[in-house]
Scaffold this active site. Structure first.
Site, PDB file in Angstrom:
ATOM      1  N   ASN A   9       0.872  -1.175   0.000  1.00 52.89           N
ATOM      2  CA  ASN A   9       0.000   0.000   0.000  1.00 52.89           C
ATOM      3  C   ASN A   9       0.908   1.223   0.000  1.00 52.89           C
ATOM      4  OD1 ASN A   9      -1.785   2.064   0.478  1.00 52.89           O
ATOM      5  ND2 ASN A   9      -2.403   1.374   2.528  1.00 52.89           N
ATOM      6  N   TRP A  10       1.003   1.856  -1.144  1.00 51.93           N
ATOM      7  CA  TRP A  10       1.945   2.980  -1.272  1.00 51.93           C
ATOM      8  C   TRP A  10       1.423   4.248  -0.611  1.00 51.93           C
ATOM      9  CZ3 TRP A  10       4.037   2.881  -7.036  1.00 51.93           C
ATOM     10  CH2 TRP A  10       4.651   1.652  -7.269  1.00 51.93           C
ATOM     11  N   LYS A  11       0.149   4.244  -0.234  1.00 48.30           N
ATOM     12  CA  LYS A  11      -0.487   5.436   0.356  1.00 48.30           C
ATOM     13  C   LYS A  11      -0.236   6.640  -0.553  1.00 48.30           C
ATOM     14  CE  LYS A  11      -0.190   3.191   4.794  1.00 48.30           C
ATOM     15  NZ  LYS A  11      -0.037   3.262   6.239  1.00 48.30           N
ATOM     16  N   HIS A  95      -9.475   1.286   4.927  1.00 45.83           N
ATOM     17  CA  HIS A  95      -8.203   1.449   5.651  1.00 45.83           C
ATOM     18  C   HIS A  95      -8.422   2.394   6.833  1.00 45.83           C
ATOM     19  CE1 HIS A  95      -4.076   2.518   6.560  1.00 45.83           C
ATOM     20  NE2 HIS A  95      -3.717   1.426   5.913  1.00 45.83           N
ATOM     21  N   GLU A  97      -6.778   4.760   7.886  1.00 43.92           N
ATOM     22  CA  GLU A  97      -6.544   6.177   7.563  1.00 43.92           C
ATOM     23  C   GLU A  97      -7.763   6.780   6.869  1.00 43.92           C
ATOM     24  OE1 GLU A  97      -2.850   5.429   5.555  1.00 43.92           O
ATOM     25  OE2 GLU A  97      -1.952   4.899   7.483  1.00 43.92           O
ATOM     26  N   GLU A 167      -5.233  -4.876  10.624  1.00 46.55           N
ATOM     27  CA  GLU A 167      -4.213  -3.845  10.821  1.00 46.55           C
ATOM     28  C   GLU A 167      -4.479  -3.109  12.131  1.00 46.55           C
ATOM     29  OE1 GLU A 167      -2.328  -2.654   6.790  1.00 46.55           O
ATOM     30  OE2 GLU A 167      -3.931  -1.262   7.232  1.00 46.55           O
ATOM     31  N   GLY A 173       2.686   2.410  10.838  1.00 42.43           N
ATOM     32  CA  GLY A 173       3.620   3.533  10.696  1.00 42.43           C
ATOM     33  C   GLY A 173       4.334   3.904  11.984  1.00 42.43           C
ATOM     34  N   SER A 213       3.601  -1.997  10.308  1.00 36.55           N
ATOM     35  CA  SER A 213       5.062  -2.058  10.484  1.00 36.55           C
ATOM     36  C   SER A 213       5.658  -3.406  10.090  1.00 36.55           C
ATOM     37  CB  SER A 213       5.446  -1.677  11.923  1.00 36.55           C
ATOM     38  OG  SER A 213       5.055  -0.354  12.212  1.00 36.55           O
ATOM     39  N   GLY A 234       3.017  -1.127   4.256  1.00 34.79           N
ATOM     40  CA  GLY A 234       3.036   0.305   3.948  1.00 34.79           C
ATOM     41  C   GLY A 234       4.458   0.757   3.654  1.00 34.79           C
ATOM     42  N   GLY A 235       5.110   1.340   4.638  1.00 29.66           N
ATOM     43  CA  GLY A 235       6.447   1.936   4.477  1.00 29.66           C
ATOM     44  C   GLY A 235       7.446   1.053   3.748  1.00 29.66           C
TER      45      GLY A 235
HETATM   46  P1  13P Z   1       3.158   0.493   7.655  1.00 32.62           P
HETATM   47  O1  13P Z   1       3.682  -0.790   7.083  1.00 32.62           O
HETATM   48  O2  13P Z   1       3.883   1.706   7.145  1.00 32.62           O
HETATM   49  O3  13P Z   1       3.053   0.434   9.142  1.00 32.62           O
HETATM   50  O4  13P Z   1       1.660   0.660   7.097  1.00 32.62           O
HETATM   51  C1  13P Z   1       0.780  -0.394   7.237  1.00 32.62           C
HETATM   52  C2  13P Z   1      -0.454  -0.089   6.478  1.00 32.62           C
HETATM   53  O5  13P Z   1      -1.224   0.760   6.864  1.00 32.62           O
HETATM   54  C3  13P Z   1      -0.705  -0.833   5.233  1.00 32.62           C
HETATM   55  O6  13P Z   1      -1.983  -0.599   4.757  1.00 32.62           O
END
Ligand code: 13P
Length: 252
Positions: A9-11, A95, A97, A167, A173, A213, A234-235
């Site tokens: 997930n590149w956000k 998600h 977010e 999640e 994050g 994470s 994510g990251g």
């Molecule tokens: P991180 O891997 O950056 O913690 O993000 C997880 C995430 O929200 C994937 O959708």
């Protein structure tokens, strides 16, 4: 046997050039892996470009969100059909977010889920508790509510097409990953809930990803858990090296 699935997930990251470089590297490094489904979920602006690059590769494409209506005066929104049209097979829904910054609820998740299924997109539905909810001992109640309301009135046939991503919000994050035991405990609970609502066979088939994470250092311990069928990253999906290594370790 559930095939593991790793999705990036590149956000809200990457310009066109950055994205092209990243996805070309993924294609080069991951082309011969067969034991894992691989997905990237870039921002909408990059879908077209990336779709062309990954054609006839083992990398799937997903949107990060969609709107439930088919078309109309909904400024800024993107429909399931549009995602499909540009080459997506997957879409992330609900998600944390989106829930936090854009007011999404289990009800809107349910509407988006139906819209995705109607266009034969595979929904990756995110659920998970906040730190406060965990500390108050409400994790299972929250997750159960998200399942019951989010998947409301979905048929057995429909739920089988869904991927669930657990999640925990406190792990997103923050560098603070759930321990494999903490994650497995909730994954097992989610599978039980699916078994109660549908049946044991469906519960045994549905894939549940962990997200929060995930990195090279912890993927192996997580994927070893019986009920963890992959990761939503994510990251660590923003750099080719780390995403490639995560996927390779799961493939083994
Ligand atoms: P991180 O891997 O950056 O913690 O993000 C997880 C995430 O929200 C994937 O959708």
């Amino acid at each position: 046997m559930r095939k593991p699935i790793i999705a990036g997930n590149w956000k809200m990251h990457k310009t066109t050039l950055e994205a092209i470089n990243l996805v070309n590297a993924l294609k080069r490094e991951l082309y011969n892996l067969e034991n894992v489904d691989i997905v990237v979920c870039p921002p909408f602006t990059l879908l077209n470009e990336i779709s062309e690059i990954i054609q006839e590769s083992n990398i799937g494409l997903g949107g990060q969100d969609l709107f439930w209506e088919g078309e109309g005066a909904f400024t800024g929104e993107v429909s399931a059909k549009m995602l499909k049209d540009v080459g997506c097979s997957y879409v992330i829904i609900g998600h944390s977010e989106r829930r936090k910054y854009f007011g999404e609820t289990d009800e809107t998740v349910n509407k988006k889920l139906r819209a995705a299924l109607k266009e034969e997109l595979i929904p990756i539905v995110c659920i998970g508790e906040s730190l406060e909810q965990r500390e108050e001992g409400k994790t299972f109640d929250i997750v159960k509510e998200q399942i019951v309301q989010g998947f409301k009135d979905l048929s057995a046939e429909e739920i089988l097409k869904v991927i669930i991503a657990y999640e925990p919000i406190w792990a997103i994050g923050t560098g603070r990953t759930a321990t494999p035991e903490q994650a497995e405990e909730v994954h097992r609970f989610i599978r039980q809930q699916i078994s109660e609502i549908y049946n044991e066979e469906i519960a045994s088939l549905i894939r549940i990803q962990y997200g929060g994470s995930v990195k090279v250092e912890n993927i192996e311990e997580l994927i070893k858990q019986e009920d963890i069928d992959g990761a939503l990253v994510g990251g660590a999906s923003l750099e080719a090296d780390s995403f490639v290594e995560i996927v390779k370790r799961v493939n083994q």
